[in-house]
Scaffold this motif. Structure first.
Motif, PDB file in Angstrom:
ATOM      1  N   ASN A   1       0.821  -1.203   0.000  1.00  0.00           N
ATOM      2  CA  ASN A   1       0.000   0.000   0.000  1.00  0.00           C
ATOM      3  C   ASN A   1       0.860   1.260   0.000  1.00  0.00           C
ATOM      4  OD1 ASN A   1      -2.609   1.255   0.014  1.00  0.00           O
ATOM      5  ND2 ASN A   1      -2.175   1.868   2.114  1.00  0.00           N
TER       6      ASN A   1
ATOM      7  N   VAL B   1       2.670  -1.426 -12.973  1.00  0.00           N
ATOM      8  CA  VAL B   1       2.354  -0.185 -13.685  1.00  0.00           C
ATOM      9  C   VAL B   1       2.280  -0.517 -15.168  1.00  0.00           C
ATOM     10  CG1 VAL B   1       3.159   2.124 -14.310  1.00  0.00           C
ATOM     11  CG2 VAL B   1       3.468   1.288 -11.967  1.00  0.00           C
TER      12      VAL B   1
ATOM     13  N   LEU C   1       2.217   9.303 -10.711  1.00  0.00           N
ATOM     14  CA  LEU C   1       1.572   9.094 -12.009  1.00  0.00           C
ATOM     15  C   LEU C   1       0.454  10.090 -12.310  1.00  0.00           C
ATOM     16  CD1 LEU C   1       1.322   5.188 -12.223  1.00  0.00           C
ATOM     17  CD2 LEU C   1       2.936   6.702 -13.389  1.00  0.00           C
ATOM     18  N   LYS C   2       0.262  11.063 -11.431  1.00  0.00           N
ATOM     19  CA  LYS C   2      -0.770  12.072 -11.701  1.00  0.00           C
ATOM     20  C   LYS C   2      -0.489  12.701 -13.056  1.00  0.00           C
ATOM     21  CE  LYS C   2      -2.177  13.222  -7.061  1.00  0.00           C
ATOM     22  NZ  LYS C   2      -2.131  14.164  -5.963  1.00  0.00           N
TER      23      LYS C   2
ATOM     24  N   LYS D   1       1.177   6.117  -7.282  1.00  0.00           N
ATOM     25  CA  LYS D   1      -0.022   6.838  -7.745  1.00  0.00           C
ATOM     26  C   LYS D   1       0.209   8.343  -7.758  1.00  0.00           C
ATOM     27  CE  LYS D   1      -4.233   4.388  -7.113  1.00  0.00           C
ATOM     28  NZ  LYS D   1      -5.420   4.147  -6.302  1.00  0.00           N
ATOM     29  N   GLN D   2       0.858   8.849  -6.724  1.00  0.00           N
ATOM     30  CA  GLN D   2       1.141  10.290  -6.670  1.00  0.00           C
ATOM     31  C   GLN D   2       2.057  10.699  -7.807  1.00  0.00           C
ATOM     32  OE1 GLN D   2       2.640  10.672  -2.668  1.00  0.00           O
ATOM     33  NE2 GLN D   2       0.599  10.801  -1.784  1.00  0.00           N
TER      34      GLN D   2
ATOM     35  N   ASN E   1       2.369   1.570  -3.493  1.00  0.00           N
ATOM     36  CA  ASN E   1       1.283   1.916  -4.409  1.00  0.00           C
ATOM     37  C   ASN E   1       0.904   3.395  -4.290  1.00  0.00           C
ATOM     38  OD1 ASN E   1      -0.913   1.030  -6.273  1.00  0.00           O
ATOM     39  ND2 ASN E   1      -2.199   1.649  -4.558  1.00  0.00           N
ATOM     40  N   THR E   2       0.799   3.893  -3.073  1.00  0.00           N
ATOM     41  CA  THR E   2       0.436   5.300  -2.838  1.00  0.00           C
ATOM     42  C   THR E   2       1.468   6.244  -3.445  1.00  0.00           C
ATOM     43  OG1 THR E   2      -0.759   4.713  -0.831  1.00  0.00           O
ATOM     44  CG2 THR E   2      -0.054   7.015  -1.053  1.00  0.00           C
TER      45      THR E   2
ATOM     46  N   LEU F   1      -1.344   3.483 -15.478  1.00  0.00           N
ATOM     47  CA  LEU F   1      -2.163   3.064 -14.347  1.00  0.00           C
ATOM     48  C   LEU F   1      -1.345   2.148 -13.442  1.00  0.00           C
ATOM     49  CD1 LEU F   1      -5.363   2.025 -16.344  1.00  0.00           C
ATOM     50  CD2 LEU F   1      -5.074   4.119 -15.000  1.00  0.00           C
ATOM     51  N   VAL F   2      -1.634   2.197 -12.147  1.00  0.00           N
ATOM     52  CA  VAL F   2      -0.976   1.293 -11.205  1.00  0.00           C
ATOM     53  C   VAL F   2      -2.026   0.359 -10.625  1.00  0.00           C
ATOM     54  CG1 VAL F   2      -1.127   2.932  -9.273  1.00  0.00           C
ATOM     55  CG2 VAL F   2       0.548   1.101  -9.202  1.00  0.00           C
TER      56      VAL F   2
END
Length: 148
Positions: free
Chosen positions: A35, A76, A45-46, A42-43, A38-39, A51-52
């Motif tokens: 997690n 990813v 990949l803005k 994700k930040q 992943n977090t 996609l993750v």
């Protein structure tokens, strides 16, 4: 998961035609590590088309040959054309496997070789003890990154 048949709850992987049961689920530390990674991804990949996915998308690593698949802890992908149902059949940009006692050997050997042959650019093997092996694809072979 109330109401689901046992076969619908089980996670598995199919490597070289052999099914591997991924049950029981790894410990809670495994989930916390995934997690957190992943977090952060994700930040990063803005505003990206990439996609993750975390533990919920099968990677069909040579769909033209057979129906083998693995389920990376984190993956990813940037080519959405290869997404279908619960699987991805393109080449992921990045994969993370967090080690657990039952999967460590497979993550470090078989899966590393699968990801290399598939053309995955970057592969991390994360140990719950805090060690990370980072592999980059170079000229078709993965090389362990060593910080100097």
């Amino acid at each position: 998961m109330v109401g689901l048949a046992e076969s619908e709850r089980r996670k598995d992987e199919k490597i070289d035609g052999v099914l591997y049961d991924m049950s029981p689920a790894p410990g809670y530390r495994h989930g916390i590590i995934n997690n957190n990674i992943n977090t952060i991804i994700k930040q990063g990949l803005k505003n990206s088309l990439c996609l993750v996915f975390m533990e919920n998308l099968d990677f069909r690593y040579h769909p033209e040959v057979n129906d083998d698949y693995v389920c990376p802890d984190i993956m990813v992908i940037c080519d959405r054309n290869h997404l279908k149902g619960g699987s991805y059949s393109g080449v992921p940009k990045f994969i993370v496997e967090t080690l657990s006692p039952s999967t460590a050997k497979k993550d470090k050997a078989e899966k590393k070789d699968i990801y290399e042959a598939a053309g995955v650019e970057e592969y991390w093997i994360v140990s719950p003890q805090g060690f990370v092996e980072i592999y980059y694809l170079s000229e078709g072979r993965t090389e362990l990154y060593v910080a100097e």
